[in-house]
Write a protein that holds these residues in place. Structure first.
Motif, mmCIF file in Angstrom:
data_model
loop_
_atom_site.group_PDB
_atom_site.id
_atom_site.type_symbol
_atom_site.label_atom_id
_atom_site.label_comp_id
_atom_site.label_asym_id
_atom_site.label_seq_id
_atom_site.Cartn_x
_atom_site.Cartn_y
_atom_site.Cartn_z
ATOM 1 N N ASP A 1 3.427 -22.037 -77.645
ATOM 2 C CA ASP A 1 4.592 -22.919 -77.581
ATOM 3 C C ASP A 1 4.752 -23.722 -78.876
ATOM 4 N N LEU B 1 9.486 -18.281 -70.286
ATOM 5 C CA LEU B 1 8.489 -19.275 -70.668
ATOM 6 C C LEU B 1 7.425 -19.322 -69.580
ATOM 7 N N LEU B 2 6.202 -19.038 -69.969
ATOM 8 C CA LEU B 2 5.099 -18.985 -69.017
ATOM 9 C C LEU B 2 4.618 -20.385 -68.658
ATOM 10 N N ASN B 3 4.297 -20.577 -67.386
ATOM 11 C CA ASN B 3 3.640 -21.788 -66.946
ATOM 12 C C ASN B 3 2.154 -21.552 -67.173
ATOM 13 N N ARG B 4 1.618 -22.087 -68.238
ATOM 14 C CA ARG B 4 0.249 -21.771 -68.646
ATOM 15 C C ARG B 4 -0.796 -22.216 -67.628
ATOM 16 N N ARG B 5 -0.555 -23.325 -66.945
ATOM 17 C CA ARG B 5 -1.524 -23.780 -65.935
ATOM 18 C C ARG B 5 -1.625 -22.769 -64.798
ATOM 19 N N VAL B 6 -0.475 -22.280 -64.348
ATOM 20 C CA VAL B 6 -0.482 -21.277 -63.272
ATOM 21 C C VAL B 6 -1.131 -19.993 -63.772
ATOM 22 N N LEU B 7 -0.826 -19.614 -65.013
ATOM 23 C CA LEU B 7 -1.403 -18.398 -65.580
ATOM 24 C C LEU B 7 -2.926 -18.494 -65.674
ATOM 25 N N ASP C 1 -4.859 -20.358 -63.801
ATOM 26 C CA ASP C 1 -5.361 -20.272 -62.427
ATOM 27 C C ASP C 1 -5.394 -18.825 -61.941
#
Length: 91
Positions: A49, A70-76, A78
């Motif tokens: 980012d 746009l990836l949600n890095r926290r979910v990724l 996890d």
């Protein structure tokens, strides 16, 4: 990766190794190649980012076409952790 994403394009798949060697040690020219490929792609998924990703996303929006994911890095993270835990239990 090729089987999962057969249409993934990066500079290493567009240019032959001798052509890429021309850009070796020229980071700004390599970044320009990355920018053009990202701008022209059907879907753009930035892995970092940073400023370049933001500029590419804005330029693509200005041109009025093509999807940016746009990836949600926290979910990724996890999801990767869950996958690694499942994989370690299987072995």
């Amino acid at each position: 990766m090729v089987k999962t994403f057969p249409n993934m394009v990066k500079k290493e798949t567009l240019l032959e190794p001798p052509d890429l060697m021309f850009f070796q040690n020229h980071s700004s020219q390599t970044a320009a190649l990355d920018y053009l490929i990202s701008l022209e792609s059907d879907i753009f998924i930035p892995t970092y980012d940073g400023n370049m990703a933001k500029v590419v996303e804005g330029h693509r929006r200005f041109l009025g076409f093509k999807k940016t994911i746009l990836l949600n890095r926290r979910v990724l993270v996890d999801l990767v952790d869950q996958y690694n835990k499942m994989s370690s239990h299987l072995t």
